[in-house]
Motif scaffolding. Structure first.
Motif, PDB file in Angstrom:
ATOM      1  N   GLU A   1     -28.640   2.724  51.048  1.00 58.34           N
ATOM      2  CA  GLU A   1     -28.721   3.411  49.750  1.00 58.34           C
ATOM      3  C   GLU A   1     -29.904   2.918  48.939  1.00 58.34           C
ATOM      4  O   GLU A   1     -30.595   3.699  48.275  1.00 58.34           O
ATOM      5  CB  GLU A   1     -27.449   3.101  48.944  1.00 58.34           C
ATOM      6  CG  GLU A   1     -26.451   4.228  48.892  1.00 58.34           C
ATOM      7  CD  GLU A   1     -25.260   3.867  48.009  1.00 58.34           C
ATOM      8  OE1 GLU A   1     -25.392   3.951  46.771  1.00 58.34           O
ATOM      9  OE2 GLU A   1     -24.206   3.509  48.571  1.00 58.34           O
ATOM     10  N   THR A   2     -30.120   1.606  48.964  1.00 55.89           N
ATOM     11  CA  THR A   2     -31.236   1.009  48.218  1.00 55.89           C
ATOM     12  C   THR A   2     -32.560   1.563  48.718  1.00 55.89           C
ATOM     13  O   THR A   2     -33.422   1.982  47.932  1.00 55.89           O
ATOM     14  CB  THR A   2     -31.251  -0.529  48.413  1.00 55.89           C
ATOM     15  OG1 THR A   2     -29.948  -1.043  48.199  1.00 55.89           O
ATOM     16  CG2 THR A   2     -32.242  -1.194  47.471  1.00 55.89           C
ATOM     17  N   VAL A   3     -32.717   1.559  50.033  1.00 58.78           N
ATOM     18  CA  VAL A   3     -33.978   2.005  50.635  1.00 58.78           C
ATOM     19  C   VAL A   3     -34.187   3.506  50.387  1.00 58.78           C
ATOM     20  O   VAL A   3     -35.300   3.940  50.035  1.00 58.78           O
ATOM     21  CB  VAL A   3     -34.003   1.673  52.145  1.00 58.78           C
ATOM     22  CG1 VAL A   3     -35.121   2.405  52.862  1.00 58.78           C
ATOM     23  CG2 VAL A   3     -34.140   0.164  52.331  1.00 58.78           C
ATOM     24  N   ALA A   4     -33.125   4.287  50.523  1.00 54.73           N
ATOM     25  CA  ALA A   4     -33.266   5.728  50.294  1.00 54.73           C
ATOM     26  C   ALA A   4     -33.652   6.009  48.843  1.00 54.73           C
ATOM     27  O   ALA A   4     -34.558   6.811  48.570  1.00 54.73           O
ATOM     28  CB  ALA A   4     -31.952   6.441  50.654  1.00 54.73           C
ATOM     29  N   ALA A   5     -33.001   5.320  47.900  1.00 53.13           N
ATOM     30  CA  ALA A   5     -33.292   5.554  46.474  1.00 53.13           C
ATOM     31  C   ALA A   5     -34.714   5.116  46.130  1.00 53.13           C
ATOM     32  O   ALA A   5     -35.438   5.812  45.402  1.00 53.13           O
ATOM     33  CB  ALA A   5     -32.278   4.811  45.603  1.00 53.13           C
ATOM     34  N   ALA A   6     -35.144   3.965  46.649  1.00 49.25           N
ATOM     35  CA  ALA A   6     -36.489   3.459  46.343  1.00 49.25           C
ATOM     36  C   ALA A   6     -37.551   4.346  46.985  1.00 49.25           C
ATOM     37  O   ALA A   6     -38.604   4.612  46.384  1.00 49.25           O
ATOM     38  CB  ALA A   6     -36.630   2.016  46.827  1.00 49.25           C
ATOM     39  N   THR A   7     -37.278   4.808  48.184  1.00 48.71           N
ATOM     40  CA  THR A   7     -38.243   5.664  48.880  1.00 48.71           C
ATOM     41  C   THR A   7     -38.464   6.948  48.095  1.00 48.71           C
ATOM     42  O   THR A   7     -39.601   7.401  47.904  1.00 48.71           O
ATOM     43  CB  THR A   7     -37.739   5.988  50.308  1.00 48.71           C
ATOM     44  OG1 THR A   7     -37.582   4.753  51.005  1.00 48.71           O
ATOM     45  CG2 THR A   7     -38.730   6.868  51.059  1.00 48.71           C
TER      46      THR A   7
ATOM     47  N   VAL B   1     -32.845  -3.556  43.435  1.00 42.90           N
ATOM     48  CA  VAL B   1     -31.808  -4.182  44.254  1.00 42.90           C
ATOM     49  C   VAL B   1     -30.523  -3.364  44.214  1.00 42.90           C
ATOM     50  O   VAL B   1     -30.126  -2.863  43.161  1.00 42.90           O
ATOM     51  CB  VAL B   1     -31.589  -5.668  43.836  1.00 42.90           C
ATOM     52  CG1 VAL B   1     -31.292  -5.807  42.366  1.00 42.90           C
ATOM     53  CG2 VAL B   1     -30.490  -6.324  44.647  1.00 42.90           C
ATOM     54  N   GLY B   2     -29.919  -3.198  45.369  1.00 48.42           N
ATOM     55  CA  GLY B   2     -28.626  -2.519  45.448  1.00 48.42           C
ATOM     56  C   GLY B   2     -27.539  -3.501  45.047  1.00 48.42           C
ATOM     57  O   GLY B   2     -27.586  -4.662  45.416  1.00 48.42           O
ATOM     58  N   ALA B   3     -26.571  -3.021  44.273  1.00 46.12           N
ATOM     59  CA  ALA B   3     -25.543  -3.923  43.766  1.00 46.12           C
ATOM     60  C   ALA B   3     -24.158  -3.340  44.001  1.00 46.12           C
ATOM     61  O   ALA B   3     -23.969  -2.130  44.099  1.00 46.12           O
ATOM     62  CB  ALA B   3     -25.756  -4.194  42.282  1.00 46.12           C
ATOM     63  N   ALA B   4     -23.189  -4.246  44.050  1.00 44.14           N
ATOM     64  CA  ALA B   4     -21.799  -3.859  44.263  1.00 44.14           C
ATOM     65  C   ALA B   4     -21.084  -3.635  42.944  1.00 44.14           C
ATOM     66  O   ALA B   4     -19.945  -3.194  42.918  1.00 44.14           O
ATOM     67  CB  ALA B   4     -21.084  -4.954  45.057  1.00 44.14           C
TER      68      ALA B   4
ATOM     69  N   ILE C   1     -40.798  -4.429  44.232  1.00 40.04           N
ATOM     70  CA  ILE C   1     -40.292  -5.427  45.176  1.00 40.04           C
ATOM     71  C   ILE C   1     -38.816  -5.108  45.381  1.00 40.04           C
ATOM     72  O   ILE C   1     -38.037  -5.084  44.426  1.00 40.04           O
ATOM     73  CB  ILE C   1     -40.478  -6.863  44.646  1.00 40.04           C
ATOM     74  CG1 ILE C   1     -41.980  -7.145  44.434  1.00 40.04           C
ATOM     75  CG2 ILE C   1     -39.848  -7.877  45.614  1.00 40.04           C
ATOM     76  CD1 ILE C   1     -42.288  -8.511  43.828  1.00 40.04           C
ATOM     77  N   ILE C   2     -38.460  -4.806  46.624  1.00 39.59           N
ATOM     78  CA  ILE C   2     -37.092  -4.375  46.927  1.00 39.59           C
ATOM     79  C   ILE C   2     -36.353  -5.543  47.562  1.00 39.59           C
ATOM     80  O   ILE C   2     -36.784  -6.066  48.597  1.00 39.59           O
ATOM     81  CB  ILE C   2     -37.120  -3.161  47.889  1.00 39.59           C
ATOM     82  CG1 ILE C   2     -37.942  -2.027  47.246  1.00 39.59           C
ATOM     83  CG2 ILE C   2     -35.708  -2.699  48.214  1.00 39.59           C
ATOM     84  CD1 ILE C   2     -38.299  -0.917  48.225  1.00 39.59           C
TER      85      ILE C   2
ATOM     86  N   ALA D   1     -44.723  -1.107  48.787  1.00 46.56           N
ATOM     87  CA  ALA D   1     -43.680  -1.988  48.234  1.00 46.56           C
ATOM     88  C   ALA D   1     -43.568  -3.224  49.106  1.00 46.56           C
ATOM     89  O   ALA D   1     -43.952  -3.210  50.277  1.00 46.56           O
ATOM     90  CB  ALA D   1     -42.328  -1.268  48.192  1.00 46.56           C
ATOM     91  N   LEU D   2     -43.028  -4.302  48.511  1.00 47.19           N
ATOM     92  CA  LEU D   2     -42.624  -5.474  49.283  1.00 47.19           C
ATOM     93  C   LEU D   2     -41.106  -5.394  49.439  1.00 47.19           C
ATOM     94  O   LEU D   2     -40.397  -5.136  48.459  1.00 47.19           O
ATOM     95  CB  LEU D   2     -42.930  -6.771  48.521  1.00 47.19           C
ATOM     96  CG  LEU D   2     -44.333  -7.329  48.516  1.00 47.19           C
ATOM     97  CD1 LEU D   2     -44.327  -8.656  47.738  1.00 47.19           C
ATOM     98  CD2 LEU D   2     -44.824  -7.551  49.943  1.00 47.19           C
ATOM     99  N   VAL D   3     -40.638  -5.604  50.653  1.00 46.80           N
ATOM    100  CA  VAL D   3     -39.202  -5.588  50.916  1.00 46.80           C
ATOM    101  C   VAL D   3     -38.820  -7.013  51.312  1.00 46.80           C
ATOM    102  O   VAL D   3     -39.391  -7.575  52.249  1.00 46.80           O
ATOM    103  CB  VAL D   3     -38.882  -4.593  52.051  1.00 46.80           C
ATOM    104  CG1 VAL D   3     -37.426  -4.699  52.468  1.00 46.80           C
ATOM    105  CG2 VAL D   3     -39.232  -3.166  51.616  1.00 46.80           C
ATOM    106  N   VAL D   4     -37.868  -7.608  50.568  1.00 45.60           N
ATOM    107  CA  VAL D   4     -37.631  -9.038  50.720  1.00 45.60           C
ATOM    108  C   VAL D   4     -36.149  -9.353  50.912  1.00 45.60           C
ATOM    109  O   VAL D   4     -35.311  -8.948  50.099  1.00 45.60           O
ATOM    110  CB  VAL D   4     -38.139  -9.798  49.465  1.00 45.60           C
ATOM    111  CG1 VAL D   4     -37.954 -11.299  49.640  1.00 45.60           C
ATOM    112  CG2 VAL D   4     -39.616  -9.473  49.196  1.00 45.60           C
ATOM    113  N   SER D   5     -35.834 -10.084  51.982  1.00 44.60           N
ATOM    114  CA  SER D   5     -34.472 -10.584  52.163  1.00 44.60           C
ATOM    115  C   SER D   5     -34.496 -12.097  51.972  1.00 44.60           C
ATOM    116  O   SER D   5     -34.991 -12.832  52.838  1.00 44.60           O
ATOM    117  CB  SER D   5     -33.933 -10.225  53.551  1.00 44.60           C
ATOM    118  OG  SER D   5     -32.595 -10.667  53.675  1.00 44.60           O
ATOM    119  N   ALA D   6     -34.010 -12.542  50.798  1.00 41.49           N
ATOM    120  CA  ALA D   6     -34.100 -13.957  50.442  1.00 41.49           C
ATOM    121  C   ALA D   6     -32.966 -14.336  49.508  1.00 41.49           C
ATOM    122  O   ALA D   6     -32.414 -13.487  48.805  1.00 41.49           O
ATOM    123  CB  ALA D   6     -35.431 -14.239  49.743  1.00 41.49           C
TER     124      ALA D   6
END
Ligand code: 1QQ
Length: 379
Positions: free
Chosen positions: A159-165, A279-282, A255-256, A229-234
């Protein structure tokens, strides 16, 4: 005879020295009363690199327990222990909570990286575990005593990637992730799959360590392909310097981030550099339903700060435990496990909550962007 004794000692039924008999009450649901408080053990990262998540988790749990105990009928005795952001310490506390200091349910641990090592202990002992922030793959697969109320990276990131794209017209991105943590690696996998799905090209993938704080050389490498964009898993301890140094280097693109970015520490410590982080959030902090607004108000009254997603997931965790306990009017471990598994459409601060057949979370997510120092819904 020795073999018989050993078998008896290790069977799930025999491991509890707790007050289980006193934990069966009478009545059901709202009418349930149980004489003894139900022991709930929380294992949180209150010190070490993940402390900023653990701190608000503790607040959310304590607030929920105070409110539930005030309502009465069923009460809870919450014991919070610090895992120090260290899987070894997590193991020690899980052994305590399934052994000498037995709990009816364990909440936590904060990080997936720790959960991978601790949750098998609870499963083996027959103590249900409710993760409130574990988002990596392979947590609930540990066994049927393991639940989580935290949406996984693989549930949220598409969802995050689709919305940002859509919002930014992304064509090519650079992906950066720490490759020494269960959560950040799982987030990377989810990003790679989601980017592939929407046809965004990954011009480069750059790895680092979760304890790194110096990203200038890696960011220069990232900038050289001029990504959209920068896509970051941290986790947050790396996310803050990474975002700060990217902006210092003149990189103004979105920055995603993954779940590690869902902390107000990002805005507090990175300041203006956090603007434009997606950022996608719950948890939707801007929702105006009564459960959410009352939660925010009582949290602010108690702690003098706004709750974050991790506080909301912790608070919702106690709502779920209470729903399960009341459903069977029992605070015994096996009853809690069974009744957690049966929960569906429970009203919580995360929205209407159900567990999937695999004991993962099912409820709406929201894609947010940092604007003027706080999370806003990405339109
Ligand atoms: C995990 C996470 C972290 C960001 C939780 C605080 O999602 O370790 O699974």
């Amino acid at each position: 005879a020795a073999a018989v004794t050993l078998a008896a000692c290790t069977s799930a039924d025999e491991t509890s020295a707790g007050p289980e008999g006193e934990l069966v009450g009478s009545g059901t649901g709202d009418e349930c009363t149980i004489d003894s408080p139900v022991p709930v053990g929380a294992v949180l990262s209150l010190t070490g690199a993940a402390a900023s998540y653990g701190e608000t988790q503790r607040n959310g749990l304590e607030l929920a327990v105070d409110q539930l105990n005030e309502a009465g009928g069923v009460t809870y005795e919450l014991t919070v222990e610090d895992d120090q952001t260290d899987p070894k310490q997590g193991i020690t506390v899980f052994e305590q909570f399934t052994g000498s200091d037995p709990q009816s349910v364990i909440i936590g641990p904060t990080l997936s990286n720790t959960a991978k090592q601790t949750d098998p202990i609870a499963h083996e002992a027959g103590t249900p575990v409710l993760g409130i922030s574990n988002t990596a793959e392979g947590i609930t697969e540990i066994g049927n005593y393991v639940f989580r109320d935290s949406l996984t990276e693989s549930a949220v990131i598409p969802e995050t990637v689709a919305a940002a794209t859509e919002a930014y017209g992304l064509q090519d991105v650079v992906v950066m992730y720490s490759n020494d943590d269960a959560f950040t690696e799982s987030g990377y996998e989810a990003f790679a799959a989601a980017l592939d799905e929407v046809g965004v090209e990954v011009s480069e993938t750059i790895t680092f360590s979760k304890s790194d704080t110096e990203f200038r050389a890696l960011l220069e490498q990232a900038a050289s392909s001029d990504p959209d964009a920068l896509v970051v898993s941290a986790l947050i301890e790396a996310a803050v310097p990474l975002v700060t140094q990217a902006r210092e280097a003149g990189m103004q693109m979105p920055i995603i981030g993954g779940n590690g970015f869902n902390s107000p520490q990002l805005m507090a410590d990175a300041g203006d550099a956090a603007e434009g982080v997606v950022v996608g959030a719950a948890w939707n902090s801007t929702a105006d339903d009564p459960l959410t607004t009352e939660f925010i108000q009582s949290y602010e009254d108690e702690y003098g700060a706004q709750p974050d997603q991790f506080a909301a997931q912790a608070y919702a965790g106690m709502t779920l435990v209470d729903s399960a306990v009341r459903a069977g009017c029992s605070g015994e471990r096996e009853a809690i496990r069974e009744n957690l598994a049966g929960l569906s459409d429970v009203p919580t601060v995360l929205g209407e909550f159900s567990f999937t057949d695999g004991r993962d979370a099912e409820h709406p997510a929201v894609v947010q962007v940092v604007e003027d120092g706080s999370f806003a819904v990405l339109e």
